[in-house]
Design an enzyme around this catalytic site. Structure first.
Site, PDB file in Angstrom:
ATOM      1  N   ALA A  71       0.843  -1.186   0.000  1.00  0.00           N
ATOM      2  CA  ALA A  71       0.000   0.000   0.000  1.00  0.00           C
ATOM      3  C   ALA A  71       0.885   1.245   0.000  1.00  0.00           C
ATOM      4  CB  ALA A  71      -0.915  -0.003   1.221  1.00  0.00           C
ATOM      5  N   GLY A 117       0.056  -5.286   0.729  1.00  0.00           N
ATOM      6  CA  GLY A 117      -1.088  -5.208  -0.163  1.00  0.00           C
ATOM      7  C   GLY A 117      -0.830  -5.829  -1.516  1.00  0.00           C
ATOM      8  N   GLU A 120      -1.349  -9.426  -1.002  1.00  0.00           N
ATOM      9  CA  GLU A 120      -2.791  -9.626  -0.853  1.00  0.00           C
ATOM     10  C   GLU A 120      -3.487  -9.588  -2.211  1.00  0.00           C
ATOM     11  OE1 GLU A 120      -4.006  -7.947   3.495  1.00  0.00           O
ATOM     12  OE2 GLU A 120      -2.951  -6.537   2.195  1.00  0.00           O
ATOM     13  N   GLU A 140       3.659  -5.941   7.437  1.00  0.00           N
ATOM     14  CA  GLU A 140       2.847  -4.957   8.150  1.00  0.00           C
ATOM     15  C   GLU A 140       3.182  -4.831   9.636  1.00  0.00           C
ATOM     16  OE1 GLU A 140       0.260  -6.075   4.590  1.00  0.00           O
ATOM     17  OE2 GLU A 140       1.667  -7.073   5.927  1.00  0.00           O
TER      18      GLU A 140
END
Length: 264
Positions: A71, A117, A120, A140
């Site tokens: 992200a 992300g 993911e 994270e």
């Protein structure tokens, strides 16, 4: 509108017949998922769903340094409330779920970093193909966060609870070969996009209706007990035998010729 007609600032879109390729194209930011990129990705996936001739989708990243490095941290750093964090997580989950729930095959072609992300996003796809130099991980916890776009749920379902917790709690990155060993990726290839096209073409030879029913049976069955999951499989099998694709497939087999599936 077909995908090839759409214009995006942070994505490149390529469609050749039944195969579409969406490239997250922010190479200077290692293809980080900004809010704008997420919004465009959601639009592109919706276009895929609405374009009847598309039978398979590949997701990849621009440049050779990253698939998606995660992200956009500059945006995450501004979060300061439970509400804001929860809403961002839900919005990201919605995009990932829209990819995971597509009835057509989806393949992540990974080169370079697939972190946070980015991993993911790859986990939302059916198949993952990585280059030998790729690095995959969930960093994270090293930022004081947890995976928020489905990672805490999809990762253990794919590789098992112990291995998933190891990756998330240590925040370590694994190379392509280790990822292959643990089942995190399906193939390691020098050119993951080329390999993804090859795998997609193999999938496109098969009945679209059957592919969609397989995906639904697996997706629903993973969240059910075995007895219920077997009932789901039987339901999907029953639906398959009513399709024109089934009639064509069995007829083609008996007549010793290639099947001509119509997705009906």
């Amino acid at each position: 509108m077909t995908l090839i007609d759409a214009e995006f600032e942070n994505l490149l879109v390529d469609q050749h017949g039944p195969l579409a390729v969406i490239t997250v194209n922010r190479p200077r930011a290692l293809n980080a998922l900004s809010a704008d990129t997420f919004s465009e990705l959601a639009q592109a996936v919706e276009l895929v769903m609405d374009t009847a001739e598309i039978g398979a989708l590949i997701l990849t990243g621009g440049g050779d340094r990253a698939f998606v490095a995660g992200a956009d941290i500059t945006e995450l750093a501004d979060l300061d409330s439970v509400f804001a964090g929860r809403e961002l997580s839900l919005a990201g989950q919605d995009v990932m779920q829209s990819i995971a729930s597509l009835p057509l095959p989806t393949i992540a072609a990974i080169q370079g970093f697939a972190l946070g992300g980015g991993l993911e996003l790859a986990l939302a796809c059916d198949v993952r193909i990585a280059s030998p130099g790729s690095k995959l991980g969930m960093p994270e916890t090293g930022l004081g966060l947890i995976p928020g776009y489905g990672g805490t749920q999809r990762l253990p379902r794919l590789i098992g609870v112990g291995r998933a917790l190891d990756l998330m709690l240590t925040a370590r990155q694994v190379g392509a070969e280790e990822a292959l060993t643990m089942g995190l990726v399906n193939y390691v290839a020098d050119n993951p996009l080329e390999k993804a096209r090859e795998v997609a073409q193999q999938m496109l030879r098969n009945a679209p209706m059957a592919i969609g029913l397989v995906k639904e049976a697996v997706r629903r069955g993973m969240d059910a007990g075995l007895d219920h999951a077997l009932e789901i499989e039987a339901d999907m099998f029953g639906m398959a035998v009513t399709t024109k694709d089934f009639k064509e497939g069995t007829r083609a087999f008996l007549e010793k010729r290639p099947a001509r599936f119509q997705g009906e």
